[in-house]
Write an enzyme that holds these catalytic residues in place. Structure first.
Site, PDB file in Angstrom:
ATOM      1  N   LYS A   7       0.852  -1.203   0.000  1.00  0.00           N
ATOM      2  CA  LYS A   7       0.000   0.000   0.000  1.00  0.00           C
ATOM      3  C   LYS A   7       0.884   1.248   0.000  1.00  0.00           C
ATOM      4  O   LYS A   7       2.080   1.196   0.385  1.00  0.00           O
ATOM      5  CB  LYS A   7      -0.944   0.024   1.201  1.00  0.00           C
ATOM      6  CG  LYS A   7      -0.272   0.049   2.588  1.00  0.00           C
ATOM      7  CD  LYS A   7       0.135   1.417   3.096  1.00  0.00           C
ATOM      8  CE  LYS A   7       0.839   1.372   4.441  1.00  0.00           C
ATOM      9  NZ  LYS A   7       1.623   2.558   4.761  1.00  0.00           N
ATOM     10  N   ASP A  36      -2.460  -1.409  10.495  1.00  0.00           N
ATOM     11  CA  ASP A  36      -2.767  -1.326   9.054  1.00  0.00           C
ATOM     12  C   ASP A  36      -3.511  -2.560   8.541  1.00  0.00           C
ATOM     13  O   ASP A  36      -3.913  -2.610   7.379  1.00  0.00           O
ATOM     14  CB  ASP A  36      -1.469  -1.173   8.236  1.00  0.00           C
ATOM     15  CG  ASP A  36      -0.923   0.248   8.310  1.00  0.00           C
ATOM     16  OD1 ASP A  36      -1.669   1.156   8.729  1.00  0.00           O
ATOM     17  OD2 ASP A  36       0.258   0.435   7.949  1.00  0.00           O
TER      18      ASP A  36
END
Ligand code: ATP
Length: 293
Positions: free
Chosen positions: A11, A137
């Site tokens: 990401k 996350d």
């Protein structure tokens, strides 16, 4: 199902704002996250021995119980009272301690892999709740695509898919500890916070030029104070034609946004000999995927 292979994407953070420090030491953040097409590959095999094992193809990441994937798998096995063991092999492609969420993505993929292998009926909300205890996350990484993450990262608002954006990501040859950078955040300072609402609008209008006006990452100036090379990379990406360039997460990776694959390739050729790892990649709409059963 005896064996599955998963692809766990990296990401970037399109933006990252810090709203305050909590009494538990974590920070309240507001960040727009985005999955990109750089993948770790994870092989999961059921074993007759009641042992959970995790091995990784690089010495830079611990195997066994210190791996995020181990903690994620153990939590799934314990919560859903699954007997028997699993052997997990991780082939790393995502740069490590780079601000690209590689560990969290491996953890999220393993959770989804166990759900798939054992046909577990579990809501997304419950998976998010479980995942946040393994890593802040992980909630985002369970779903991927484009999303606004708030709280410590667990309050997720999925955003509609965006048109593909081409990126060049530079990971210089030093690593940064996320904990160290968050430890240096001083809420007395007046950091330049991104305008996430306006950024989301620009993303969905496909208006790449507006990104710079509304974007930003509060951690960038903190990391760059320790590692000024981060600003050099940013300048190099902009010089090579990027419309928007920003450090991802707590760094040190920096991404640049390009109008086309051709322009991104051109910038890659220009920068590839100067920095440790340089990737041409693009945004994707999904999180971890089962590749082969
Ligand atoms: P984030 O962007 O979520 O802050 P990061 O990209 O900065 O993450 P990671 O690559 O996820 O950092 O790794 C952070 C630390 O976690 C490393 O020091 C590494 O040794 C450890 N770790 C444990 N398991 C893994 C894993 N499966 N992959 C990568 N790192 C792992």
């Amino acid at each position: 199902m005896q064996k599955i292979i998963l692809k766990a994407p990296a990401k970037i953070n399109w933006t990252l704002g810090i709203l305050g420090k909590r009494s538990d030491g974590y920070h309240d953040i507001s960040t727009i996250m985005q999955s990109v097409a750089i993948y770790d590959e994870i092989i999961m095999e059921r074993s007759t021995e009641p042992i959970l094992s995790v091995s990784v193809d690089t010495g830079e990441v611990p195997g066994g119980m210190h791996n995020i994937a181990y903690r994620a798998a153990k939590l799934m096995l314990d919560t859903f009272k699954i007997d028997g063991g699993i052997n997990i092999y991780i082939h790393k492609n995502i740069p490590i301690a780079a601000g690209m969420g590689g560990g969290s993505s491996d953890g999220a993929a393993v959770m989804l892999g166990i759900e798939h292998m054992y046909d577990i009926d579990v809501s997304r909300e419950k998976l998010i709740h479980m995942g946040k205890d393994v890593g802040a996350d992980i909630p985002f990484c369970l779903f991927g695509g484009t999303a606004l993450a708030e709280g410590i990262g667990e309050k997720l608002t999925p955003l509609p898919p965006i048109d593909t954006v081409w990126l060049v990501i530079v990971k210089p040859n030093f690593n940064i500890s996320t904990g160290e950078i968050y430890g240096l955040v001083d809420m007395e300072q007046r950091y330049r916070q991104p305008d996430n609402k306006a950024f989301i609008q620009a993303l969905h209008d496909g208006d790449l030029d507006r990104m710079s006006c509304h974007g930003g990452n509060v951690l960038e100036e903190i990391s760059a104070k320790l590692y000024p090379r981060i600003y050099d990379i940013k300048a190099d990406l902009l010089e090579a034609g990027a419309i928007y360039a920003l450090m991802s997460g707590s760094g040190p990776s920096v991404f640049g946004v390009f109008r086309s694959e051709r322009e991104a390739q051109w910038a890659h050729n220009k920068l590839k000999d100067k920095y440790g790892q340089v990737f041409v990649t693009h945004t994707i709409d999904t999180g971890p995927r089962v590749l082969e059963v």
